[in-house]
Design an enzyme around this catalytic site. Sequence first.
Site, short mmCIF file in Angstrom:
data_model
loop_
_atom_site.label_atom_id
_atom_site.label_comp_id
_atom_site.label_asym_id
_atom_site.label_seq_id
_atom_site.Cartn_x
_atom_site.Cartn_y
_atom_site.Cartn_z
N GLU A 102 70.92 11.14 60.62
CA GLU A 102 70.88 12.05 59.47
C GLU A 102 70.65 11.30 58.15
O GLU A 102 71.17 11.70 57.12
CB GLU A 102 72.16 12.90 59.38
CG GLU A 102 72.34 13.88 60.52
CD GLU A 102 73.39 14.96 60.25
OE1 GLU A 102 74.25 14.76 59.37
OE2 GLU A 102 73.34 16.01 60.91
N GLU A 118 71.24 18.51 67.19
CA GLU A 118 72.60 18.99 66.99
C GLU A 118 72.57 20.47 66.72
O GLU A 118 72.25 20.89 65.62
CB GLU A 118 73.28 18.30 65.79
CG GLU A 118 73.71 16.89 66.08
CD GLU A 118 74.64 16.33 65.01
OE1 GLU A 118 75.16 17.11 64.18
OE2 GLU A 118 74.84 15.12 65.03
#
Length: 829
Positions: free
Chosen positions: A181, A250
Site C-alpha cells: 500500500e 484485500e
Amino acid sequence: MKIFNFLFSVFIFSSVIFHANAHNVTHDSRSIIIDGNHRIILSGSIHYPRSTAQMWPDLIRKAKEGGLDAVKTYVFWNAHEPVRRQYDFSGNLDLVRFLKTIRDEGLYAILRIGPYACAEWNYGGFPMWLHNMPGVSFRTKNDVFMNEMKNFTSLIVDMVKRERLFASQGGHIILAQIENEYGNVMKPYGEDGKSYINWCAQMADSLDIGVPWIMCQQAGAPKPMLETCNGWYCDQYKPKDPNTPKMWTENWTGWFKSWGSADPLRTAEDLAYSVARFFQKGGTLQNYYMYHGGTNFGRTSGGPYMTTTYDYNAPLDEYGNLNQPKWGHLKQLHDVLHSIEYTLTHGDVETQKIDNSVTATIYQTNDKSSCFLSNTNTTTDATVNFGGINYFIPAWSISILPDCREEAYNTAKVYAQTWMMVKKSNKAEDEPSCLKWAWRPELIESASVQGKGDVSVNKIVDQKDMANDASDYLWYMTSVELTKDDLMLNGTVTLRVADTGHVLHAFVNGKYIGSQWAKYGNHVAYVFEKSIKLLPGKNLISLLSVTVGFKNYEAMFDLVGAGIASPVELVLKNAGNETIVKDLSSNKWAYKTGLDGISNKYFDPSKSSPKWVSDQVPINRNFTWYKTTFKAPLGNKPVVVDLLGLGKGMAWVNGHSLGRYWPSYIADKQLCKTKACDYRGRYSDKKCLSKCGEPTQRWYHVPRSFLNDGENTLVLFEEFGGNPSSVQFQTVEVGSVCVNAYQGKVVQLSCHDRPISKIEFASFGHPQGVCGSFEKGECESDVDAISILEKECVGKELCSFKISEDKFGKAYCDARRLAVEAVCDDFTF
Ligand SMILES: *[C@@H]1O[C@H](CO)[C@@H](O)[C@H](O)[C@H]1NC(C)=O
Ligand SMILES: *[C@@H]1O[C@H](CO)[C@@H](O)[C@H](O)[C@H]1NC(C)=O
Ligand SMILES: *[C@@H]1O[C@H](CO)[C@@H](O)[C@H](O)[C@H]1NC(C)=O
Ligand SMILES: *[C@@H]1O[C@H](CO)[C@@H](O)[C@H](O)[C@H]1NC(C)=O
Ligand SMILES: *[C@@H]1O[C@H](CO)[C@@H](O)[C@H](O)[C@H]1NC(C)=O
Ligand SMILES: *[C@@H]1O[C@H](CO)[C@@H](O)[C@H](O)[C@H]1NC(C)=O
Ligand SMILES: CC(=O)N[C@H]1CO[C@H](CO)[C@@H](O)[C@@H]1O
C-alpha cells in the site's frame, strides 16, 4: 572427457527434475496463468502468528472446504528478527511449517513479504531496532533502511527457496508481494519515494523467484511488478497497465477493533455482492482480508490501541469456528465462480441495461455463455425478464446464471445456515465453581520512591528510542530540590505533563497522584495536569508511561511519538494567575524500562516464586499480580477466559501470553446509531456496529495447545485495579442454528457435532426479524412448520429439506421465505 560427461549428465538430470515439477506462473491482461491455464483465484488471508501451529491444519482445511484456491499471509519482520540478526522461526512463527501446511492441504500460497505489513500489527511489522539505527529513514531512498529491507527479504526468499516452495521450483507459492500500500502514502516522500519504489521493484526482481511479484495499491507499479487493488469494493478499479489482470488483494471481510470501538459486522450479503460484482466487472483474482483474523497474542497488536482480538468478523471466527452464514454463503459463491472459470477468463464481454437498476453482463465463448444480473439500487427490488425468463433480483444483489438461464446464486438470497455461538462453562469434574487466587504486589517503589533508573539523560526521550520496544512500560524519573523559602511551598503547584496519548501514571515522592490516557481509540496527544504537594528538600517525580501498541499506518508513521513528550512543567497558580516556575524538560531524567514482575517472569509457573500470598486477596488494587490454577474445560471446543471485572493488564496461561486485556474499556455508546443492520448500500466500518456500551473485549482466547491435561496456571498483571473473583474459563460452541431462506432450494440445519434438541421457531411466508428473534409476518402459511421440522430434525446432527409449498403449505404472497431457529443439544462433548 569423463569428468565432462559426468557433469553434463548431472546437469541434464537435475534440470529434467526441475522442469518436471516446476509450475509456470504468468499472466496476461485477463488473469494469472498457471501451466497454461487461465485461472480464477479465490484467496483468503490467514496470518500464522495470530493462531497456533496446532490450529493451522484445521483453519486451512476449512478455507479449502470453503472454496478457496489460495491462502495469503504477510511475513512479520519484528516477530522474526526481534534483535538484529537474531531470528525466531519457532512455534507459531514457523513460516515454513505454515507454508507447508497450506501445500499439504492442497492450496496455493501468496507470500506478502513486504516486509512492511501494516496489518494492525505492532509498528506495522518493523523492528524497533531498525528505527534506532543511526541515519535510518523508513520506506524511502535511504541506504540503511534499504540494506536492512534487502537483508530480511533475501533471508525469507532464501528460506523459501531452500524448501523449494515457489511454484517455479515445483512448490505452491504462485505470487509474492513487495512493499505494501505504498501508493496510498507515497506523495509526502516526494522524489525519494519514487526512487525507493523503483528500487523495491528491482531488488525484488533480482531475487529471481520465478513467479510474479505484486505491489498492492500501487497504480502504475514499476515493471515487472503487477499492481493490485485493496478495499471494500474494487469493481471500479482498473490497473494502469492494460496487460495487468484485475486483481484484488484485500477485500475487507469486516473490520478491526481498537479499545473503545464496537463490534463490526459486514453482512454475508454485502460481502458476496462485492465479490460477485468484482468478477462481473472482469476481476480474476480476489483475496479476503481476513479469512481468519485470529488473536494478537503477547504485545503484537498495533496501534495505538488495537485490541487483542483480531476476529475481523471474518468467515472463520477468532477461534477457528465457521462464522455462519458468511462462510457457507461465500462457499456457494466460490463453487459457482469456479464452475464458470473458463467463460470468465476467455469469454467476450457484453453489457446490457435491462431496466433502471438491473444490468446484465454476458461472458460468451464459442460454445458457452455465463451471465451476471446485477441490481445496484440500494432500496428497490426488481423482477426482470431476461431471455424470456423472469428473475427476482433483490436490491443491492447480483444473480449468477452459469448458463445464462438458471440462477445458481444470488448474493442476497442466503441459504447457508446462521450459527449463534454461545459461551459455556464446561468445568472439569472436581473443579470448584470459583477460582482460588493468590496475589503479590508489583514492586514499584524502586522507581517511584527511589528514582533508580538504568540510564540518565538531560532530556525527555521518546519511548521508542529509550525502551526499544522491550516492554510496554517505561519509567521517566526526575527530582526537584526546594529550599525552605521556595515560592512553590506556598501556592498551589501543578504538575503538567505533555503526553503522546497512551497511558500515564504519575507519582510524586512515591505517592500516586493520578493517571490519564486518550479515550476511544484515538491517538490524541493530551496534557496531564494535577496539583501536587512539594516538600522542602528533594522531591521525586516519577512518571510511568505505558504504550498500547505502536502505530502501524500512514505516511511516516514510524516517527509518530510515543511516551512522555516535552514539556514537563511545574506551574504555580495564584488567584487566576499562572506562572511556569520550572520547566523540567531538560532536567536530568533517569529511565527504567519494564516492570519488576515482568523482568522476573512472575507469569512463568516453571519459576518457583515463594512470595505469592493467598489470604486477603485484594480487589481494585493497581499494579497487582494475581495467580490461580485450573483444569482445562472438558471436550475439544475452543477455550476462552472471561475477564469481566478486571481493569487493564496482561494475562498468561502456563507462561504463554494471551495478550493485553482491558475489559474496563467500554465501547463508545455513540457508535451504534442505528439498531437494524441493512445489508443494502455501501459498507463502511461505521455501519452495522453492535455491543456499544459493553466492554470492548471481555473474552480472551486460550488456544488448546496452551493447556495441559493436569493443572494449569493463569497469571494476571493488573495495572488499573480490578476484581478477579468472577474470572471464568468457558468454551465457545454453537448454541442454536437458523435458516432464513427463499422458497425453492434445499437447505440444511446442523449443530456441527451435536444433535438438534428443539425447534424454537418456524414459519413460512414473510417471517420478520433475525436469528434469535424471528417473528411471524403478515402472510404466513397456516401449516404447522414447527411440528414438520420437529419430526424431521430433532435428535439428528443434520437434517436437510426443500423449502416448498408442498411441504410448508400455501402462503399468499410473493418471495416467500422459511425462517427456522433450532436449538442445539446441551451436552458437552
Ligand atoms: C509459460 O507460460 C507462458 C504463457 O502462458 C508461455 O509463453 C511460456 O513459454 C511458458 N514458459 C515455460 C517455461 O513453459
Ligand atoms: C544480512 O546481513 C548480515 C550482516 O549483518 C550478513 O552476514 C548476511 O549474509 C545478510 N543476509 C542476507 C540474506 O543478505
Ligand atoms: C432506486 O430505484 C428507485 C425506484 O426506481 C429510484 O427512485 C431511486 O432513485 C433508485 N436509487 C438508486 C440509488 O439508484
Ligand atoms: C507564604 O504565605 C504566607 C502567608 O500567605 C506568607 O506569610 C509567607 O511569606 C509566604 N512564603 C513564601 C516563601 O512566599
Ligand atoms: C496577576 O498578574 C498580573 C500581571 O502580571 C498582575 O498585574 C496582577 O496583579 C496579578 N494578580 C494577582 C491577583 O496576583
Ligand atoms: C492506584 O491505587 C491508588 C492507591 O490505592 C489509588 O489511589 C489510585 O486511584 C489507583 N490508580 C488507578 C489508576 O487506579
Ligand atoms: C482502495 C481503498 O478503498 N482504500 C481505502 C483503504 O482504507 C482506508 C481507511 O479506511 C481508506 O481511506 C482508503 O480509501
